[in-house]
Structures are given as structure tokens and as C-alpha cells.
Design a protein around this motif. Structure first.
Motif, short mmCIF file in Angstrom:
data_model
loop_
_atom_site.label_atom_id
_atom_site.label_comp_id
_atom_site.label_asym_id
_atom_site.label_seq_id
_atom_site.Cartn_x
_atom_site.Cartn_y
_atom_site.Cartn_z
N TYR A 64 6.69 -4.30 -1.08
CA TYR A 64 6.79 -3.16 -0.15
C TYR A 64 6.33 -3.56 1.26
CZ TYR A 64 2.14 -3.53 -1.85
OH TYR A 64 0.94 -4.07 -2.21
N ARG A 65 5.48 -4.58 1.38
CA ARG A 65 5.01 -5.03 2.71
C ARG A 65 6.01 -6.09 3.20
NH1 ARG A 65 0.23 -3.59 4.31
NH2 ARG A 65 -0.78 -3.50 2.28
N GLY A 113 8.39 -1.78 -5.05
CA GLY A 113 7.18 -1.00 -4.82
C GLY A 113 6.13 -1.21 -5.90
N VAL A 115 3.57 -3.40 -7.74
CA VAL A 115 2.80 -4.62 -7.45
C VAL A 115 3.10 -5.69 -8.52
CG1 VAL A 115 0.45 -5.57 -7.37
CG2 VAL A 115 0.96 -3.40 -6.22
N ASP A 144 -2.65 -10.71 -2.88
CA ASP A 144 -3.69 -11.22 -3.78
C ASP A 144 -3.85 -10.32 -5.01
OD1 ASP A 144 -4.69 -10.10 -1.03
OD2 ASP A 144 -6.04 -9.23 -2.52
N GLY A 145 -3.69 -9.01 -4.81
CA GLY A 145 -3.86 -8.06 -5.92
C GLY A 145 -2.86 -8.32 -7.04
N ALA A 146 -1.67 -8.81 -6.69
CA ALA A 146 -0.63 -9.04 -7.69
C ALA A 146 -1.01 -10.14 -8.68
CB ALA A 146 0.68 -9.40 -6.99
N ASN A 173 -4.27 -11.41 1.78
CA ASN A 173 -4.89 -10.71 2.92
C ASN A 173 -6.27 -10.16 2.55
OD1 ASN A 173 -4.50 -8.32 1.53
ND2 ASN A 173 -2.79 -7.62 2.79
N TRP A 175 -7.41 -7.99 0.53
CA TRP A 175 -7.63 -6.61 0.15
C TRP A 175 -6.54 -6.15 -0.82
CZ3 TRP A 175 -11.74 -3.57 1.52
CH2 TRP A 175 -12.56 -4.07 2.53
N GLU A 177 -5.32 -2.55 -1.55
CA GLU A 177 -5.55 -1.21 -1.00
C GLU A 177 -6.93 -1.15 -0.34
OE1 GLU A 177 -4.01 2.49 -2.48
OE2 GLU A 177 -3.03 1.43 -4.12
C1 LIG Z 1 1.70 -1.92 -10.90
C2 LIG Z 1 1.11 -1.17 -9.70
N1 LIG Z 1 -0.18 -0.80 -9.74
C3 LIG Z 1 -0.72 -0.13 -8.69
C4 LIG Z 1 0.05 0.17 -7.59
C5 LIG Z 1 -0.58 0.89 -6.40
N2 LIG Z 1 -0.75 -0.07 -5.30
C6 LIG Z 1 0.11 -0.08 -4.27
S1 LIG Z 1 -0.26 -1.27 -3.17
C7 LIG Z 1 -1.59 -1.78 -4.05
C8 LIG Z 1 -2.47 -2.92 -3.55
C9 LIG Z 1 -1.90 -4.26 -3.89
O1 LIG Z 1 -2.62 -5.26 -3.23
P1 LIG Z 1 -2.02 -6.66 -2.98
O2 LIG Z 1 -1.22 -7.11 -4.16
O3 LIG Z 1 -3.13 -7.55 -2.56
O4 LIG Z 1 -0.98 -6.47 -1.81
P2 LIG Z 1 -1.19 -5.98 -0.30
O5 LIG Z 1 -0.91 -4.49 -0.30
O6 LIG Z 1 -2.59 -6.33 0.07
O7 LIG Z 1 -0.18 -6.71 0.51
C10 LIG Z 1 -1.74 -1.02 -5.19
C11 LIG Z 1 -2.82 -1.21 -6.19
C12 LIG Z 1 1.41 -0.22 -7.60
N3 LIG Z 1 2.23 0.03 -6.58
N4 LIG Z 1 1.92 -0.92 -8.66
#
Ligand SMILES: Cc1ncc(C[n+]2csc(CCOP(=O)(O)OP(=O)(O)O)c2C)c(N)n1
Length: 330
Positions: A64-65, A113, A115, A144-146, A173, A175, A177
Motif C-alpha cells: 500500500y506504500r 493492502g 501486510v 519491516d513489519g511484514a 522504516n 515502524w 504503524e
Molecule cells: C495482515 C495484516 N495485518 C495487519 C494490517 C494492518 N496494518 C496496516 S499497515 C501495518 C503496518 C505494517 O508495517 P510495515 O510492514 O513495517 O510497513 P510500513 O507501513 O512501515 O511501510 C499494519 C499492521 C494489515 N493491513 N494486514
């Protein structure tokens, strides 16, 4: 080694990404853009590097970014902005919007959308490239969250095992969220996590576009040559809130201030001037062109008509007439 022309091309792309991201955030704030928009401030160095490392044949799967990734892959600015506005002149006719932006005409295969969900899609594209014996690589970007999502581990395992031509580009990055890495990951060594899947891993300073471009070029060349996948951890910092014009008061002020000192476009600009690669007037000319291009694209998008109602019935099923004779089972 990058040529001066490549460095200037990279500067132009990075400046365009900053200006577009800032403008979209301002439009969200003013209410003129009523859309989920995820700023890409802080990622410009990584996206600029990507822009000169990928070929038109390579394929890219984003998140999404995705604004910077789409522009890095060569998608047209007017079409991208019109898509973020959900208008008929958008690259997906207004049907994808900001979360599902794609432009297959330039190999920007999809953004998603969910992650981490781009990873298995890229692995599938990597299998297709390997089966075709094609000289193309697939890049997938993610945050990083992924790296804590199940699909990340499944995809990395398969790519490592089958030596797929995929470059996993983690845009770290720092973070997820509103949560910093150390509060959601048991092991914050993301490159180390990837190493466990038997693939080459490289960590690079994502604020340094030249170093990142060299790493990506190498990783993509290896993928195209059948030498298998690479995990690239490009370390940056998110310079804005998570979405739109959102609040970022939860980010430690000193940490954010230190990161802003390294804001990719101004710091690359200084570097080009100091090294003599470009003059102030060269860069000022690029900056002015970028401003005009962004103004034009937003005016174009705002004047574009909304999609026709029956768009929702189109592209739902495969075009069976087009598939006839291709060998694809219907
Ligand atoms: C499977 C899933 N879990 C939770 C969300 C809610 N969510 C949207 S963005 C985000 C943060 C993800 O962080 P990161 O992967 O580091 O990517 P960034 O937004 O920092 O580029 C979350 C938890 C989602 N979209 N998909």
C-alpha cells in the motif's frame, strides 16, 4: 560505479517522489483527496536506487506504500495520481485506487493492502520466470513489519529452496504503524531472519541511494543469471506518520530529528554538489521541472471524470476470447 547521468536520473526520481508524497499528504489534509494514502517520505533513496536497478522486463510487487515504487518502475505520474484519486484516467481506470495500484504495462504487477501478501505473489512470478527460462527478475518490496507475517516465512523458504529469481527488498522504516520494531519482533536482525532460509542477505543504508543502487543491481543481476534470491534490508526511517496526514506525536522527537538530518533528497543534493557531479543550476532546473510535473499531474487527476458505474462488472472474469489458443485452461 554509477555514472553522473545515472546519479542525476536518480536525483530526479527521488525529488519527484518527495514532492508527490508531500503534495498528496497536503491534499488529504485539506480534504481534496479523500483516500487512504500512505506517505513514502524516508524511502526516496531506496525507490531512487530501484529506479535505476530494474529493467523494463523485471517485475515489481509492492505494498500500500507504493507511490515511490510505482514511479521507480516507470509508471506515468498523471496516471498514478489519477488512480490515487480513483478517477477514470488512472492506471487502473480508477478501480485499484491507492491500495491496489498496479500498472502491468511497465511490469508494476500489483500492490496490496494486506501486510506481507506481496511476497507469495512475487514468489509465484519468480516460479513463472524460472519455468519460462526468462532473463527477468522479480522484486518485492515490503516493510519491516511484514517480516513477522507467516506468508513471509513460507515465501522465503520456497524461494531459498528453489533458487528463484526474486529480490526481497525490505524497506525497513523501523515502524509498524505505531509500534517500533523492538516492541513487536523477538529478533530485530531482519537480514539474520532471512539468512535462515538459505539465501544471500545484504543490509544497506537506505538513506544512501548510491550504495543501495549498487546492492540492488548486483542482486538483480544474480537473479537474472539463475544465481537465486537475495534479501536486501534497506535501513531507513519513516519521516512522517503512518498514513495520510496522520499524527506522529508518538515518535521520539530526537530520533525523528536525527532521521530528518538524513532526509534522502536534501542529503543527496548536498552530496552531488560537494562531489562536483552537478551544479546548483543543474539541480535547480530539475527541482523546477519536478514542481511543474507535480502541479500538472494533480490538476489532471482532479479534472479526470469518475469511473463509469459498470466498471465494477468489468475485469471480474478472465477474457475467455483473449485466452483462446494460449494454452490456458478455461
Ligand atoms: C495482515 C495484516 N495485518 C495487519 C494490517 C494492518 N496494518 C496496516 S499497515 C501495518 C503496518 C505494517 O508495517 P510495515 O510492514 O513495517 O510497513 P510500513 O507501513 O512501515 O511501510 C499494519 C499492521 C494489515 N493491513 N494486514
Amino acid at each position: 560505479m554509477l555514472t553522473t547521468a545515472e546519479m542525476l536520473q536518480m536525483y530526479r526520481t527521488m525529488a519527484l517522489i518527495t514532492a508527490t508524497s508531500d503534495r498528496a499528504s497536503a491534499e488529504v489534509k485539506s480534504g481534496s483527496l479523500q483516500s487512504a494514502f500512505y506517505p513514502v517520505r524516508g524511502l526516496e533513496g531506496v525507490c531512487g536506487a530501484l529506479s535505476i536497478a530494474v529493467t523494463t522486463e523485471d517485475q515489481l510487487v509492492s505494498t500500500y506504500r507504493s507511490l515511490g515504487d510505482a514511479l521507480a518502475k516507470g509508471s506515468n505520474l498523471r496516471g498514478v495520481i489519477a488512480e490515487i484519486y480513483g478517477r477514470s484516467d488512472g492506471v487502473c481506470g480508477g478501480k485499484g485506487g491507492p491500495m491496489h495500484l498496479h500498472d502491468t504495462s511497465v511490469g508494476f504487477m500489483t500492490s496490496t493492502g494486506i501486510v506481507g501478501s506481496g511476497i507469495p505473489i512475487a514468489v509465484g512470478l519468480g516460479i513463472a520466470a524460472q519455468l519460462d527460462g526468462a532473463q527477468r527478475a522479480v522484486v518485492t518490496t515490503f516493510g519491516d513489519g511484514a517480516t513477522s507475517i507467516g506468508a513471509f516465512h513460507e515465501g522465503m523458504n520456497m524461494a531459498g529452496l528453489w533458487k528463484l529469481p526474486v529480490v526481497f527488498l525490505c524497506q525497513n522504516n523501523q515502524w509498524g504503524e505505531h509500534t517500533p520494531i523492538a516492541e513487536y519482533a523477538a529478533n530485530t536482525d531482519l537480514a539474520g531472519r532471512a539468512q535462515a532460509y538459505g539465501m544471500r542477505t545484504v543490509r544497506v543504508d537506505g538513506f544512501d541511494p548510491v550504495a543501495t543502487a549498487e546492492v540492488l543491481r548486483d542482486a538483480l543481476a544474480r537473479a537474472r543469471n539463475g544465481e537465486g534470491p537475495t534479501f536486501v534490508e534497506a535501513v531507513t526511517y519513516r519521516l512522517t506518520g503512518h498514513s495520510g496526514s496522520a499524527d506522529y506525536s508518538y515518535m521520539p522527537a530526537d530520533e525523528l530529528a536525527a532521521a530528518l538530518e538524513r532526509d534522502p533528497v536534501p542529503s543527496f543534493r548536498r552530496r552531488l554538489l560537494e562531489s562536483g557531479a552537478a551544479s546548483e543550476s543543474d539541480l535547480a532546473a530539475i527541482d523546477a521541472e519536478v514542481v511543474a510535473q507535480v502541479d500538472d499531474a494533480f490538476a489532471f487527476a482532479q479534472a479526470s471524470a469518475p469511473p463509469e458505474q459498470d466498471l465494477r462488472y468489468r475485469d471480474v472474469f478472465a477474457d475467455t476470447a483473449a485466452l483462446a489458443g494460449t494454452g490456458v485452461a478455461l
